[in-house]
Design a protein around this motif. Structure first.
Motif, PDB file in Angstrom:
ATOM      1  N   SER A 285       0.853  -1.178   0.000  1.00 28.91           N
ATOM      2  CA  SER A 285       0.000   0.000   0.000  1.00 28.91           C
ATOM      3  C   SER A 285       0.899   1.242   0.000  1.00 28.91           C
TER       4      SER A 285
ATOM      5  N   PRO B  13      -8.371  -4.653  -3.222  1.00 25.94           N
ATOM      6  CA  PRO B  13      -9.182  -3.455  -3.462  1.00 25.94           C
ATOM      7  C   PRO B  13     -10.173  -3.601  -4.610  1.00 25.94           C
TER       8      PRO B  13
ATOM      9  N   LYS C 220      -7.357   6.320   1.060  1.00 21.85           N
ATOM     10  CA  LYS C 220      -8.624   5.716   0.635  1.00 21.85           C
ATOM     11  C   LYS C 220      -9.251   6.475  -0.524  1.00 21.85           C
TER      12      LYS C 220
ATOM     13  N   PRO D   5      -6.568  -0.203   2.600  1.00 26.35           N
ATOM     14  CA  PRO D   5      -7.039   1.179   2.788  1.00 26.35           C
ATOM     15  C   PRO D   5      -8.556   1.311   2.705  1.00 26.35           C
ATOM     16  N   LEU D   6      -9.228   0.330   2.115  1.00 24.10           N
ATOM     17  CA  LEU D   6     -10.689   0.361   2.002  1.00 24.10           C
ATOM     18  C   LEU D   6     -11.377  -0.361   3.156  1.00 24.10           C
TER      19      LEU D   6
END
Length: 267
Positions: A8, A130, A16, A91-92
């Protein structure tokens, strides 16, 4: 066990909002979304392969349960390393492991060994998450990191995964994470990749393995692909469709040493 993201901010945005903006650009509303048995999706940095992965995920429905077969680039851990409990962070948001399905798979063969080490620094599975979360925020996964194996062993594992899905009695998507040729001139990469893609489109797992070996095709996910093809065939798959093929040269215009990417749906 909590698995923290390791690429990431490198392979894809850690923010995000930026990540969602990228996914908005990669994933489109397809008129028909297939109930695929299996897909092959690339795992390079999104700037290079995100458009291929996005096109592939755009064409399918992502059910609540996904088995992800990724190659082992690090050399760490067991040969067929499964995680059967815990959560992968992105991140989601977090993606929980489908403990029930993972248990069924582990019970089918001792070759599937519980192992966190193989996953901790491996990017091939992480990069897919993602895209899947974008399509279905409720997904649960079974991550399996694959090193290598001879054809009969890989075929057996594919059949056992298919039997596990049938025993589970819910819709399950198999995602195989793989890039194609690595660091060849564009023309040579396309030539070799087309040979491998032809075998996949014919659902010829043995032919894929032999072609990659005989012609030195550096498809990093060839072993997971053999497993996935055999699983899909056992589940009744009859057709394979190439959604998109591209190389890194299409993005950076450096055609001297490219990496190939393909998106394929098996249904």
């Amino acid at each position: 066990m909590i698995r923290e993201p390791v690429v990431s901010g490198v392979f894809y945005p850690s923010d995000k909002k930026k990540l969602l903006r990228d996914l908005d650009n990669f994933i489109y509303l397809s008129k028909s979304q297939e109930n695929a048995k299996m897909i092959i999706s690339p795992h390079a940095g999104y700037v290079y392969s995100g458009h291929v992965a996005g096109a592939t995920f755009s064409c399918i429905k992502v059910p609540d349960s996904v088995i992800i077969l990724g190659p082992n680039h690090t050399g760490l851990g067991r040969r067929f390393a499964i995680m059967s409990e815990g959560e992968w962070l992105t991140p989601l948001g977090g993606v929980k492991i489908n403990e029930e399905l993972a248990k069924v798979i582990k019970n089918k063969s001792k070759l599937f060994e519980e192992d966190y080490l193989a996953h901790v620094q491996e990017h091939s599975i992480e990069v897919q998450l993602p895209f899947m979360l974008y399509k279905n925020p409720d997904i649960k996964i079974v991550p399996i990191c694959v090193m290598h194996g001879h054809y009969n062993m890989l075929k057996e594992l594919g059949i056992l995964i298919a039997e596990s899905i049938m025993e589970f009695k819910e819709d399950v998507l198999i995602v195989v994470s793989s890039d194609m040729s690595h660091y060849l001139p564009q023309e040579e990469a396309v030539k070799r990749d087309n040979m491998a893609i032809d075998r996949i489109l014919n659902l010829d797992a043995l032919g894929l393995l032999e072609t990659c070996t005989n012609f030195n095709i550096t498809m990093c996910g060839v072993y997971p692909s053999v497993i996935g093809i055999e699983a899909a065939k056992t589940l009744g798959a009859k057709e394979s469709i190439l959604v998109k093929y591209a190389t890194s040269g299409d993005i950076n215009r450096d055609y001297r040493k490219v990496v190939g990417y393909c998106g394929i749906i098996v249904k």
